[in-house]
Design an enzyme around this catalytic site. Structure first.
Site, short mmCIF file in Angstrom:
data_model
loop_
_atom_site.label_atom_id
_atom_site.label_comp_id
_atom_site.label_asym_id
_atom_site.label_seq_id
_atom_site.Cartn_x
_atom_site.Cartn_y
_atom_site.Cartn_z
NE ARG A 151 44.68 34.05 -48.42
CZ ARG A 151 45.29 33.20 -49.24
NH1 ARG A 151 46.04 33.65 -50.24
NH2 ARG A 151 45.16 31.90 -49.09
CG HIS A 182 49.62 29.12 -47.86
ND1 HIS A 182 49.05 30.26 -48.40
CD2 HIS A 182 50.23 28.49 -48.90
CE1 HIS A 182 49.32 30.33 -49.69
NE2 HIS A 182 50.04 29.27 -50.02
CD GLU A 231 46.42 27.30 -54.25
OE1 GLU A 231 47.31 26.46 -54.42
OE2 GLU A 231 46.40 28.39 -54.84
CG ASN A 282 44.43 31.19 -54.23
OD1 ASN A 282 43.88 32.20 -53.79
ND2 ASN A 282 45.19 30.42 -53.47
CE1 TYR A 337 49.24 32.93 -59.23
CE2 TYR A 337 47.77 31.34 -58.20
CZ TYR A 337 48.67 32.37 -58.10
OH TYR A 337 49.02 32.86 -56.86
CD GLU A 373 47.77 32.27 -53.59
OE1 GLU A 373 48.30 31.83 -54.64
OE2 GLU A 373 47.86 31.71 -52.49
#
Length: 474
Positions: A95, A139, A184, A315, A317, A381
């Site tokens: 990606r 992005h 995002e 994504n 985290y 991600e």
């Protein structure tokens, strides 16, 4: 990816002690991800125009030590070497994002064929190596010329994005099947236009809500221009209290529940609901109305935004940890969050200070499949920065291996609980320009020596290669 959560307990993570092996479903997608400004370099070559990150990085005090993406990982010149690394790791998918200012230097107007040439060659190199290209159209590197005309707070930017999407699809669409419109949008809108810690560095609640809506409108317009498998990638997180972060079954008070629901609306449902359901959460409309009004939302916009998509990119985290805190002013990245505290946890954390809570990924994936069963899921991600040390020709990053191990086990647990998870892309393939942190923080499974551009597989890369070979964790 970035976060507003503060943490303590900056400890090392030991390799997982979970001894049982897990196997992922047949056809599970394994890959890695990068972003154009973070790795490409060649900032002034072959007709590329300036982006908001070029400008932001050159503004004193914005990026650590004045670092820029001018050279980064020099991927623009070294892409063949990097594709060779991917092939050696056994990646099925790569990606990457295309750079809008490389393809349409002014943001609108003439298309730069030399910019498209690079991605044309990259796609061919990937396909020749047996790697499927996943293209992300945005992005965060907005052409500076469009920012000068109002940026994402200007409705016209969404239509210029639609034109750009058409130009990329016309060149690559015969070989690229999977397209992601945005990466995002919460970060673009609220860190770029509200808190100002990301490019373009503006601080306006009203502009942030306009930017958020116009980004979603851009998603819908681009989706109309694309064919194949369509995706939208969001930075999603379970919103929980400190007690829930440690014990998902913990009881919470009514005031904490309201705090959780309000932040969930701002962080998650502000983007998922318009894209998948064609509606905004009422809490978001009420808050946006208090911060500049709703005139930017036009009749028919939500129908454009609500285009059918095949994949929701996640994504992940860390969880977003909040609690009721009467009298607390709003967090600068969350207009409307008055009376809510963003809490810390005394748990192991990454070099970014983000708490390591793999169970948050499980709960997020299960919730998404339950609430939005119409769309497949892919982790686009997931990864961590740690203070890597080179030992001879090795980077023994046991803390990163443990992080990935824990999160992959969490992803597998979600699949067993019914989540429609199709694949996992590690962040990131390469150490790179980490936005406002410059080159100080390293997320890659491949180390990059920025002085020599030498690539070195970390232990985590070798471990990940084994995971891909086994389609699971030993």
């Amino acid at each position: 990816m970035t976060s507003t959560i503060e943490t303590r307990g900056h400890g090392k993570v030991e390799p997982s002690t979970q001894g049982h092996s897990v196997v992922f479903p047949d056809g599970f997608i394994w890959g890695a991800a990068t972003a154009s400004y973070q790795i490409e370099g060649a900032a002034r070559e072959d007709g590329r125009g300036p982006s908001i990150w070029d400008t932001f990085a050159r503004t004193p005090g914005r990026v650590a030590d004045g670092h820029t993406g001018d050279v980064a990982c020099d991927h623009y010149h070294r892409y063949r070497e990097d594709v060779g690394l991917m092939a050696g790791l056994g990646l099925g998918v790569y990606r990457f994002s295309t750079a809008w200012p490389r393809i349409v230097p002014d943001g609108s107007g003439p298309v730069n064929p030399r910019g498209l040439d690079f991605y044309d060659k990259l796609v061919d190199e990937l396909l020749g190596a047996g790697i499927t290209p996943y293209v992300t159209l945005y992005h965060w590197d907005l052409p500076q010329n469009l920012e000068d005309r109002g940026g994402w707070a200007n409705r016209d930017t969404a239509y210029r994005f639609g034109d750009y999407a058409q130009a990329v699809h016309a060149r690559l669409g015969d070989r690229v099947r999977t397209w992601t419109t945005l990466n995002e949008p919460w970060v673009s809108a609220f860190l770029g236009y509200c808190s100002g810690v990301h490019a373009p560095g503006r601080q306006s609640e009203a502009d942030a809500f306009k930017a958020s809506h116009h980004l979603l409108l851009a998603h819908g317009l681009a989706a109309q221009a694309l064919t194949g498998e369509l995706a939208l990638t969001l930075n999603l997180a379970p919103v929980v209290t400190p007690a829930q972060a440690l014990d998902p079954a913990a009881e919470i008070s009514d005031v904490d529940r309201e705090a959780v629901d309000r932040i969930d609306a701002l962080l998650n449902r502000q983007f998922i609901d318009p894209a998948l359901r064609g509606t905004y959460p009422p809490e978001v409309l009420e808050i946006a109305a208090r911060h500049g009004g709703l005139d930017h939302i036009k009749d028919g916009d939500l129908a454009i935004i609500n285009q059918p998509i095949d994949l929701l990119g996640i994504n992940y985290y860390n969880p977003c940890i909040v609690e009721a805190a009467p009298g607390t002013p709003a967090n600068e990245a969350y207009p409307g969050s008055e009376g809510i505290g963003f809490a810390s946890l005394d748990v192991p954390s990454t070099a970014m200070g983000w708490p390591i809570i793999p169970s948050g990924l499980s709960s997020l994936l299960v919730r998404l499949s339950q609430d939005y069963p119409e769309v497949g899921l892919i982790v686009t991600e997931n990864g961590a920065a740690f203070d890597d040390v080179v030992v001879g020709d090795r980077v023994p990053d046991a803390d990163r291996v443990a992080y990935l191990d824990g999160h992959l086990r969490a992803a597998h647990a979600a699949i067993e609980a019914g989540a429609d998870l199709r694949g996992y892309l590690v962040w990131s393939l390469l150490d790179n320009f980490e936005w406002a942190e410059g080159y100080h923080l390293r997320f890659g499974i491949v180390r990059v020596d920025y002085g020599t551009q030498r690539r070195l597989l970390k232990d985590s890369a070798l471990w990940y290669r084994g995971v891909i070979q086994r389609n699971g964790i030993a």
